[in-house]
Write a protein that holds these residues in place. Sequence first.
Motif, short mmCIF file in Angstrom:
data_model
loop_
_atom_site.label_atom_id
_atom_site.label_comp_id
_atom_site.label_asym_id
_atom_site.label_seq_id
_atom_site.Cartn_x
_atom_site.Cartn_y
_atom_site.Cartn_z
N PRO A 75 0.84 -1.21 0.00
CA PRO A 75 0.00 0.00 0.00
C PRO A 75 0.87 1.25 0.00
CG PRO A 75 -0.73 -1.57 1.67
CD PRO A 75 0.59 -2.07 1.15
N PHE A 76 0.39 2.30 -0.63
CA PHE A 76 1.17 3.52 -0.77
C PHE A 76 1.50 4.18 0.57
CE2 PHE A 76 -0.81 3.70 -5.15
CZ PHE A 76 0.36 3.37 -5.79
N HIS A 77 0.71 3.95 1.60
CA HIS A 77 0.97 4.60 2.88
C HIS A 77 2.11 3.96 3.67
CE1 HIS A 77 -1.68 1.31 4.20
NE2 HIS A 77 -1.06 1.42 5.37
N LEU A 78 2.55 2.75 3.26
CA LEU A 78 3.66 2.12 3.97
C LEU A 78 4.96 2.87 3.68
CD1 LEU A 78 3.06 -1.71 3.51
CD2 LEU A 78 2.60 -0.30 5.51
N THR A 79 5.79 2.99 4.68
CA THR A 79 7.08 3.66 4.51
C THR A 79 8.21 2.71 4.88
OG1 THR A 79 7.04 4.54 6.76
CG2 THR A 79 6.09 5.93 5.02
N GLY A 80 9.37 2.94 4.29
CA GLY A 80 10.57 2.22 4.67
C GLY A 80 10.77 0.88 3.98
N ILE A 81 9.85 0.46 3.11
CA ILE A 81 9.99 -0.85 2.46
C ILE A 81 11.27 -0.89 1.64
CG2 ILE A 81 8.97 -2.45 0.79
CD1 ILE A 81 7.33 -2.24 3.36
N LEU A 82 11.41 0.04 0.72
CA LEU A 82 12.58 0.04 -0.15
C LEU A 82 13.86 0.31 0.66
CD1 LEU A 82 13.43 -0.38 -3.05
CD2 LEU A 82 13.00 2.03 -3.50
N ALA A 83 13.79 1.20 1.62
CA ALA A 83 14.96 1.50 2.45
C ALA A 83 15.44 0.26 3.20
CB ALA A 83 14.64 2.62 3.43
N SER A 84 14.51 -0.60 3.62
CA SER A 84 14.91 -1.80 4.37
C SER A 84 15.74 -2.74 3.51
CB SER A 84 13.69 -2.52 4.92
OG SER A 84 12.97 -3.20 3.90
N ASP A 132 2.45 -1.83 -7.81
CA ASP A 132 2.35 -2.82 -6.74
C ASP A 132 3.63 -3.10 -5.97
OD1 ASP A 132 -0.36 -3.42 -6.90
OD2 ASP A 132 -0.05 -5.07 -8.30
N THR A 133 4.79 -2.88 -6.58
CA THR A 133 6.01 -3.33 -5.92
C THR A 133 7.24 -2.55 -6.37
OG1 THR A 133 7.21 -5.31 -5.22
CG2 THR A 133 6.59 -5.19 -7.54
N ASP A 134 8.38 -3.01 -5.90
CA ASP A 134 9.67 -2.40 -6.24
C ASP A 134 10.61 -3.47 -6.77
OD1 ASP A 134 9.16 0.31 -5.13
OD2 ASP A 134 9.05 -0.78 -3.24
N TYR A 135 11.56 -3.03 -7.58
CA TYR A 135 12.60 -3.89 -8.13
C TYR A 135 13.93 -3.22 -7.85
CZ TYR A 135 8.80 -6.10 -10.66
OH TYR A 135 7.63 -6.75 -10.98
N VAL A 136 14.91 -4.01 -7.48
CA VAL A 136 16.26 -3.50 -7.24
C VAL A 136 17.21 -4.29 -8.12
CG1 VAL A 136 18.07 -3.19 -5.53
CG2 VAL A 136 15.68 -2.85 -4.87
#
Length: 126
Positions: free
Chosen positions: A70-79, A98-102
Motif C-alpha cells: 500500500p502507498f501509505h507504507l514507509t521504509g519498504i525500499l529502504a529496508s 504494486d512493488t519495487d525492483y532493485v
Amino acid sequence: MTPQTLSVLPGRYAVVQLPPDAPLPPLAGAFWSLTRTADELSLVCAEAEVPPGSTAADGWVAFKLHGPFPFHLTGILASVLNPLRDVEVGIFALSTFDTDYVLVKQAQQPEATAALRAAGHTVLEA
C-alpha cells in the motif's frame, strides 16, 4: 523493519539511455521499464533487447520485492537498500504500482544476496 521476500528474476538486464525524443523501442521481454523525461528516454530491458546505437550498461540482475505494498507504507525500499549500501553494492531501483525492483550488477549478486539475508530478508533464487 519488516522482513521482505525477494525473488531474483531470470536473465540479465541492461540500463539504457536514449535521446529524449527517440521513438519508443519495440520490446517483447517479460520484464522491462521505460521512462521518458525532458532529458532522456531511460529503458531497463533484457540485454538481448538493447536498441542499436544506444548507451547501455549491461550485466544487471533484478530482485523483485514481493508486494503489493500500500502507498501509505514507509521504509519498504529502504529496508532493502540500506543493507546493500552497507556492503557497498550499487543499485538501480524501479517501482511499479504494486512493488519495487532493485537491480545490482551480476558480479555483486552473491554479496547482495548475503547482505539481504543477513538483514533478515528472504531471497528466492531463480
